[in-house]
Design a protein around this motif. Structure first.
Motif, PDB file in Angstrom:
ATOM      1  N   MET A 396      -1.393   1.432   1.456  1.00  0.00           N
ATOM      2  CA  MET A 396      -1.507   1.237   2.898  1.00  0.00           C
ATOM      3  C   MET A 396      -1.410   2.567   3.644  1.00  0.00           C
ATOM      4  O   MET A 396      -1.994   2.735   4.712  1.00  0.00           O
ATOM      5  CB  MET A 396      -0.383   0.288   3.357  1.00  0.00           C
ATOM      6  N   LEU A 407     -10.127   1.449  -4.305  1.00  0.00           N
ATOM      7  CA  LEU A 407     -10.135   0.030  -4.665  1.00  0.00           C
ATOM      8  C   LEU A 407     -11.508  -0.611  -4.767  1.00  0.00           C
ATOM      9  O   LEU A 407     -11.628  -1.752  -5.195  1.00  0.00           O
ATOM     10  CB  LEU A 407      -9.299  -0.771  -3.654  1.00  0.00           C
ATOM     11  N   THR A 408     -12.570   0.127  -4.370  1.00  0.00           N
ATOM     12  CA  THR A 408     -13.884  -0.524  -4.440  1.00  0.00           C
ATOM     13  C   THR A 408     -14.871   0.193  -5.355  1.00  0.00           C
ATOM     14  O   THR A 408     -15.994  -0.253  -5.500  1.00  0.00           O
ATOM     15  CB  THR A 408     -14.515  -0.675  -3.036  1.00  0.00           C
TER      16      THR A 408
ATOM     17  N   VAL B   6     -11.788  -4.938  -4.363  1.00  0.00           N
ATOM     18  CA  VAL B   6     -11.176  -5.454  -3.138  1.00  0.00           C
ATOM     19  C   VAL B   6     -12.156  -5.399  -1.965  1.00  0.00           C
ATOM     20  O   VAL B   6     -12.816  -4.392  -1.758  1.00  0.00           O
ATOM     21  CB  VAL B   6      -9.925  -4.599  -2.793  1.00  0.00           C
ATOM     22  N   GLU B   8     -11.423  -5.468   1.549  1.00  0.00           N
ATOM     23  CA  GLU B   8     -10.255  -5.452   2.431  1.00  0.00           C
ATOM     24  C   GLU B   8     -10.471  -6.283   3.695  1.00  0.00           C
ATOM     25  O   GLU B   8      -9.577  -6.993   4.144  1.00  0.00           O
ATOM     26  CB  GLU B   8      -9.951  -3.989   2.786  1.00  0.00           C
ATOM     27  N   CYS B  45      -0.574  -7.471  -6.289  1.00  0.00           N
ATOM     28  CA  CYS B  45       0.393  -7.392  -5.195  1.00  0.00           C
ATOM     29  C   CYS B  45      -0.329  -7.145  -3.879  1.00  0.00           C
ATOM     30  O   CYS B  45      -1.124  -6.219  -3.765  1.00  0.00           O
ATOM     31  CB  CYS B  45       1.362  -6.260  -5.525  1.00  0.00           C
ATOM     32  N   GLU B  47      -0.573  -5.858  -0.220  1.00  0.00           N
ATOM     33  CA  GLU B  47       0.077  -4.961   0.738  1.00  0.00           C
ATOM     34  C   GLU B  47      -0.318  -5.415   2.134  1.00  0.00           C
ATOM     35  O   GLU B  47      -1.471  -5.775   2.374  1.00  0.00           O
ATOM     36  CB  GLU B  47      -0.393  -3.521   0.519  1.00  0.00           C
ATOM     37  N   GLU B  48       0.635  -5.356   3.041  1.00  0.00           N
ATOM     38  CA  GLU B  48       0.399  -5.880   4.377  1.00  0.00           C
ATOM     39  C   GLU B  48       1.092  -5.000   5.408  1.00  0.00           C
ATOM     40  O   GLU B  48       2.244  -4.619   5.221  1.00  0.00           O
ATOM     41  CB  GLU B  48       1.020  -7.288   4.446  1.00  0.00           C
ATOM     42  N   ASN B  49       0.377  -4.647   6.473  1.00  0.00           N
ATOM     43  CA  ASN B  49       0.991  -3.863   7.547  1.00  0.00           C
ATOM     44  C   ASN B  49       0.077  -3.896   8.767  1.00  0.00           C
ATOM     45  O   ASN B  49      -1.137  -3.711   8.625  1.00  0.00           O
ATOM     46  CB  ASN B  49       1.184  -2.406   7.076  1.00  0.00           C
ATOM     47  N   ILE B  52      -3.383  -5.427   8.689  1.00  0.00           N
ATOM     48  CA  ILE B  52      -4.266  -5.096   7.562  1.00  0.00           C
ATOM     49  C   ILE B  52      -3.616  -5.639   6.296  1.00  0.00           C
ATOM     50  O   ILE B  52      -2.396  -5.547   6.141  1.00  0.00           O
ATOM     51  CB  ILE B  52      -4.424  -3.568   7.422  1.00  0.00           C
ATOM     52  N   SER B  53      -4.422  -6.175   5.412  1.00  0.00           N
ATOM     53  CA  SER B  53      -3.881  -6.584   4.124  1.00  0.00           C
ATOM     54  C   SER B  53      -4.941  -6.450   3.042  1.00  0.00           C
ATOM     55  O   SER B  53      -6.136  -6.492   3.314  1.00  0.00           O
ATOM     56  CB  SER B  53      -3.338  -8.011   4.181  1.00  0.00           C
ATOM     57  N   PHE B  54      -4.482  -6.256   1.830  1.00  0.00           N
ATOM     58  CA  PHE B  54      -5.386  -6.163   0.673  1.00  0.00           C
ATOM     59  C   PHE B  54      -4.538  -6.315  -0.583  1.00  0.00           C
ATOM     60  O   PHE B  54      -3.333  -6.082  -0.568  1.00  0.00           O
ATOM     61  CB  PHE B  54      -6.138  -4.816   0.661  1.00  0.00           C
ATOM     62  N   ALA B  55      -5.209  -6.700  -1.660  1.00  0.00           N
ATOM     63  CA  ALA B  55      -4.499  -6.941  -2.919  1.00  0.00           C
ATOM     64  C   ALA B  55      -4.743  -5.766  -3.876  1.00  0.00           C
ATOM     65  O   ALA B  55      -5.847  -5.255  -3.964  1.00  0.00           O
ATOM     66  CB  ALA B  55      -4.997  -8.223  -3.552  1.00  0.00           C
ATOM     67  N   VAL B  56      -3.687  -5.342  -4.561  1.00  0.00           N
ATOM     68  CA  VAL B  56      -3.830  -4.239  -5.515  1.00  0.00           C
ATOM     69  C   VAL B  56      -3.411  -4.721  -6.902  1.00  0.00           C
ATOM     70  O   VAL B  56      -2.334  -5.291  -7.078  1.00  0.00           O
ATOM     71  CB  VAL B  56      -2.955  -3.031  -5.112  1.00  0.00           C
TER      72      VAL B  56
END
Ligand SMILES: Cc1cc2nc3c(=O)[nH]c(=O)nc-3n(C[C@H](O)[C@H](O)[C@H](O)COP(=O)(O)OP(=O)(O)OC[C@H]3O[C@@H](n4cnc5c(N)ncnc54)[C@H](O)[C@@H]3O)c2cc1C
Lengths: 409, 148
Positions: A396, A407-408, B6, B8, B45, B47-49, B52-56
């Motif tokens: 983040m 990630l992409t 991802v 996002e 996992c 992540e969120e803030n 915004i969020s996405f998985a890692v």
């Protein structure tokens, strides 16, 4: 092509795997003066602790040499002839086209007066050392370990439940002085003490009188078994007069020494620390493996523009308390933020010139690799949300574009 | 090689991927029943803030620092496909992989060693459980060109 590798540990294995990515045919010979299938050296303390066994501590599967078409020789190399391109051991010689020196390090034993009079004394560097110590220990033995570094403390953890008492003495005023600051060292020390291990710090041992260590100032420590874990020294002698040696064998980013066709990797070498720009010994297993792999790739003729970046870094735990550190912690410029709470979570960051140079995490070590990558790549902190990252490591903190790259693709 | 990627902008932050991942690890007939009241420890996992969020999860890197750094040899690249797997019987929980992974995609497991995504593609659909469970295509399982 004839490849010869001296040393059958992490760096040697890395080299084999590096060569075989490029060259399936070349003849590889590995020679080691340890009579074992390649094993994970750090696991010798876990062996005493009962968390692994000799089969499970093998660093590679049983068919490793066969699969990689490697000839293993148990022997002690006594000489390298860089003109004739030969390696001598016992009564034979090996001819090489490319040679890797991956001889690792040995225990440094200070010349304490009276040491010869100590009947039961050990070092803690090898499987044979661990086996010898295992034979010696029992529930009625008091053990004195000299050296409160990584090796001494791992040894203490490994044997604590199997002996009457363990005392760790060190000249330094804190434990793990090479990786922890004062406060962090205090947290870890208290945790280890809570498991029954005693410390004697700022202890200057002047001599041994039988099974008693006499300290400067007159104090004495009685023991039955002595373990010397004061420090390690790189095994560089084979290249004396052949290649440039400072403290360790000097290698470049291809793991080449200054001598033609001779490479070196692992604990016996010194190279550039990407976190400080200084040339130093970084005697750690990940570095040994990666240096070995790079050596192997280059020995087999692979020309890579990839620049390896090595930094000091440690992941270690004692009795369930985890510690991760990377880069340097002896820096003067400190942008540290401490969060110490009940569960012993400690974090400290060392920032200099807008880049992260080092960090210490104790307790909660999740996602530490994100901090490590900042040090390894020397990423300017202006590009990321470092305040967020200090609190909560995650992707983040990177910009959307940087995150997309991660990630992409 | 097919990997989890991802998107996002599509992530709702619902964390269903985490639940599907945990469920895939535990097994059972019914996810809601199996995981009710369980504190999950998934290998993916979110992540969120700030909205915004996405998985890692593990990127299954071509040059895996975790594998190269593993002090025991417990982490390996699976010979038939590039998936990075962990042999839990050989892991001692030293966490050198956690120190090394630049994505934060390796984590402590509940049994004292480590865990990471091992691409559970032996599902009925051949797609990892997290991807299968994502309601919004915020994570996808695809073959993409590796930009060199
Ligand atoms: C107790 C202990 C705990 C450790 N814990 C960690 C840890 O948690 N994390 C970490 O990263 N690192 C740890 N280390 C350090 C790690 O083990 C080393 O960094 C790593 O083993 C280095 O690998 P290497 O291949 O360079 O050398 P080594 O592992 O030292 O192997 C060198 C080999 O060469 C052989 N050799 C030397 N000279 C000759 C010769 N003349 N002829 C033939 N053979 C020769 C040696 O016998 C040895 O087998 C630990 C070390 C110890 C002792």
């Amino acid at each position: 092509m004839k490849y010869v590798i001296i040393g059958n540990s992490a760096a040697g294995v890395g080299c084999i795997e590096g060569i075989r990515q490029v060259d399936r045919e070349g003849e590889i010979t590995v020679i080691s003066n340890e009579p074992y299938h390649t094993y994970s050296r750090p696991l010798i303390s876990y062996l005493l602790y009962g968390k692994t066994d000799e089969q499970k501590m093998k660093y590679r599967p049983d068919d490793f040499y066969e699969k990689n078409n490697v000839n293993f020789i148990y022997g002690n190399v006594t000489k390298i002839d860089s003109t004739a391109k030969t390696v001598e051991y016992e009564t034979s010689i090996l001819v090489y086209d490319k040679l890797l020196v991956a001889t690792g390090s040995r225990a440094f034993v200070p010349p304490f007066a009276g040491l010869d009079g100590v009947a039961e004394r050990y070092t803690f560097m090898s499987l044979n050392d661990a086996k010898a110590l295992e034979q010696a220990i029992s529930q009625d033995k008091r053990v004195l370990i000299v050296g409160a570094g990584l090796i001494g403390l791992k040894c203490a953890e490994g044997i604590a439940a199997r002996v009457k008492s363990v005392t760790v003495a060190d000249l330094a005023d804190r434990i793990l002085p090479s990786i922890l600051d004062e406060q962090g060292a205090g947290i870890v020390q208290r945790h280890i003490e809570s498991k029954g291990i005693k410390f004697k710090l700022s202890a200057n041992i002047t001599r041994f009188e039988g099974n008693t260590a006499i300290l400067d100032g007159g104090d004495a420590i009685d023991f039955d078994i002595l373990v010397l874990a004061v420090g390690v020294r790189p095994n560089t002698a084979l290249l004396g007069g052949i290649a440039d040696i400072d403290k360790g064998i000097i290698v470049n980013e291809k793991s080449e020494t200054s001598a033609e066709n001779i490479y070196a990797a692992g604990d016996c070498t010194q190279t550039i620390d990407a976190s400080s720009g200084k040339s130093k010994i970084m005697a750690l297993l990940p570095n040994a493996y990666m240096q070995g792999e790079i050596a192997g790739l280059n020995m087999a003729g692979f020309t890579s523009t990839l620049k390896p970046r090595f930094i000091p870094m440690n992941a270690i735990g004692f009795f369930g308390l985890h510690i991760i550190t990377a880069g340097g912690c002896q820096l003067t410029i400190d942008n540290g933020q401490l969060t110490i709470n009940k569960s012993d979570n400690y974090r400290r960051f060392f920032v200099d010139n807008g880049v992260l140079r080092g960090y210490i995490l104790i307790g909660n070590v999740e996602k530490a690799g994100i901090y490590t990558s900042l040090i390894r790549e020397q990423i300017p902190l202006v590009h990321i949300d470092f305040e967020l990252l200090k609190e909560k490591p995650g992707l983040m903190a990177f910009s959307r574009e940087d995150r997309a790259k991660k990630l992409t693709i | 090689m097919k990997r989890v990627y991802v998107n996002e902008q599509w992530c709702l932050g619902c964390r269903l991927c985490e639940y599907y991942c945990a469920f895939a690890g535990i097994g059972g007939a019914d996810m809601a029943r199996t995981l009710k009241g369980v504190k999950i420890n998934p290998r993916i996992c979110v992540e969120e803030n700030n909205g915004i969020s996405f998985a890692v999860s593990c990127r299954h890197c071509e040059e895996p620092l975790c594998v190269k750094s593993c002090i025991t040899g417990a982490l390996t690249v699976n010979s038939d496909g590039g998936v990075i797997v962990v042999d839990k019987s050989r892991c001692v929980g030293c966490y050198t992989c956690i120190l090394s992974c630049p994505y934060g995609a390796v984590s402590p497991s509940d049994d004292g060693v480590i865990q990471k995504c091992e691409l559970c593609v032996k599902t009925v659909s051949g797609v990892p459980a997290c991807v299968q469970g994502c309601p919004n295509n915020a994570i996808v399982f695809e073959e993409r060109c590796v930009a060199l």
